[in-house]
Design a protein around this motif. Structure first.
Motif, short mmCIF file in Angstrom:
data_model
loop_
_atom_site.label_atom_id
_atom_site.label_comp_id
_atom_site.label_asym_id
_atom_site.label_seq_id
_atom_site.Cartn_x
_atom_site.Cartn_y
_atom_site.Cartn_z
N ILE A 1 0.85 -1.15 -0.20
CA ILE A 1 -0.15 0.09 0.03
C ILE A 1 0.97 1.29 -0.20
O ILE A 1 0.66 2.15 -0.74
CB ILE A 1 -0.76 0.18 1.17
N LEU A 2 1.88 1.29 0.83
CA LEU A 2 2.70 2.24 0.76
C LEU A 2 3.55 2.47 -0.50
O LEU A 2 3.81 3.80 -1.11
CB LEU A 2 3.87 2.39 1.79
N ILE A 3 3.95 1.63 -1.10
CA ILE A 3 4.34 1.59 -2.68
C ILE A 3 3.55 2.03 -3.36
O ILE A 3 3.85 2.89 -4.23
CB ILE A 3 4.67 0.19 -2.95
N PHE A 4 2.06 1.74 -3.40
CA PHE A 4 1.25 2.60 -4.18
C PHE A 4 1.22 3.77 -4.21
O PHE A 4 0.91 4.43 -5.09
CB PHE A 4 -0.13 1.51 -4.06
N ILE A 5 1.07 4.24 -2.86
CA ILE A 5 0.72 5.57 -2.40
C ILE A 5 2.11 6.42 -2.89
O ILE A 5 1.91 7.60 -3.58
CB ILE A 5 0.58 5.91 -0.88
N ASN A 6 3.37 6.08 -2.90
CA ASN A 6 4.41 6.71 -3.25
C ASN A 6 4.25 6.94 -4.71
O ASN A 6 4.77 7.63 -5.43
CB ASN A 6 5.55 6.02 -2.57
N THR A 7 3.82 5.57 -5.37
CA THR A 7 3.97 5.76 -6.97
C THR A 7 2.93 6.62 -7.35
O THR A 7 3.24 7.46 -8.28
CB THR A 7 3.50 4.55 -7.34
N TRP A 8 1.85 6.58 -6.81
CA TRP A 8 0.69 7.78 -7.18
C TRP A 8 1.38 9.07 -6.98
O TRP A 8 1.06 10.33 -7.71
CB TRP A 8 -0.42 7.63 -6.08
N HIS A 9 2.15 9.46 -5.81
CA HIS A 9 2.60 10.75 -5.57
C HIS A 9 3.79 11.08 -6.62
O HIS A 9 3.96 12.22 -6.90
CB HIS A 9 3.18 10.71 -4.25
N TRP A 10 4.56 10.11 -7.02
CA TRP A 10 5.66 10.47 -7.68
C TRP A 10 5.85 10.19 -9.44
O TRP A 10 6.51 10.67 -10.01
CB TRP A 10 6.94 9.85 -7.24
#
Length: 297
Positions: free
Chosen positions: A165-174
């Motif tokens: 989930i953190l990977i998904f959120i960071n991907t969405w951000h960057w």
């Protein structure tokens, strides 16, 4: 001979050196001085910041090198970096190829695609925490409304799902950052190459691998190097959302070093971990540049 040497010394311009002096002093004060302090502290068993520890030599280094806990955090960091790299690359390429086509709506989308990138990290964390929260998150409410789950799931507190989930959120951000870079690279590729390949019977997939991808090699190399190091050192998003939990499931190396220094109060050991980590990243950068840098034709 001496007169010529003296004359040449008199003609040395001073102004360029004076102009770069402020930035040089700033780099020395903000980078090299703290770096020296970290290396120095790595040889002491300092606990709290501001206190003085006793000299222990290489004990901190040997402890970390043979520490399974430290290397397990490297495993989490590798999953973090690879997951972000894969998702961001696929998403950025897909969006960039779509936005590279002509059309009024695509011009509008080119502007709005950067919105996730310009949002501050703290706002991104609050936004996604509100969505994934196990008590009041709208995702759980939607899933229960459709009857897909019987009770709320705390995804950010789940031992397995928290890191994805953190990977998904960071991907969405960057991913917009990579999208903009790839899109800029696509715009400078000559359309004549695509037209010539179409005449020769090449399809879109062949054009991508034979024209688009090779032409973007220099850009992808820079993104691969800088993006990997950047992604590895991300701390704020992980710390805000999970603080490395649950039970260390999202504790990457930067989070582990922070916890060691400011929660376990082992500043000397944390400094040694920082030095080891920096050296390993330097080795990675050197190897990456040697083997992955674009070859001149």
């Amino acid at each position: 001979m001496n007169s010529k040497t003296a004359r040449s010394r008199k003609n040395i311009p001073v102004l360029p050196y004076l102009l770069v002096l402020p930035i040089t002093a700033w780099i020395v004060v903000t980078i090299f001085v703290p770096l020296f302090q970290v290396v120095r502290e790595s040889f002491y068993n300092t606990g709290f910041i501001g206190t003085s520890g006793s000299f222990v030599g290489l004990d901190n280094y040997t402890t970390l090198i043979f520490s399974s806990e430290y290397w397990s955090k490297w495993g989490k960091s590798l999953i973090w970096v690879l997951g972000n790299g894969l998702l961001q690359t696929v998403l950025a390429f897909s969006i960039a190829l779509l936005l590279n086509r002509p059309g009024k709506i695509r011009q509008w989308l080119r502007t709005w695609v950067i919105i996730p990138w310009v949002i501050p990290t703290i706002v991104v964390c609050i936004f996604w925490q509100w969505i994934f929260n196990g008590s009041y998150g709208i995702l759980n409410d939607a899933l229960m409304s459709f009857g897909w789950i019987d009770k709320p799931i705390n995804l950010l507190g789940h031992p397995f799902w928290s890191l994805p989930i953190l990977i998904f959120i960071n991907t969405w951000h960057w991913f917009p950052f990579m999208t903009v870079i790839v899109l800029a690279g696509l715009t400078i590729i000559s359309q004549d190459m695509y037209e010539a390949s179409s005449i020769d019977g090449a399809n879109k997939w062949q054009q991508f691998w034979k024209i688009t991808f090779p032409q973007l090699n220099p850009i992808l190399f820079a993104l691969g190097l800088v993006g990997t190091l950047w992604s590895f050192n991300i701390f704020d998003l992980i710390h805000i959302l999970t603080s490395g939990g649950p039970a260390g499931a999202t504790t990457t190396v930067p989070v582990y070093i922070y916890q060691m220094a400011f929660q376990s109060f082992q500043l000397g050991k944390a400094s040694a971990a920082s030095v080891i980590t920096s050296l390993l990243l330097l080795v990675f950068a050197t190897v990456f540049i040697k083997f992955a840098s674009p070859k001149e034709e």
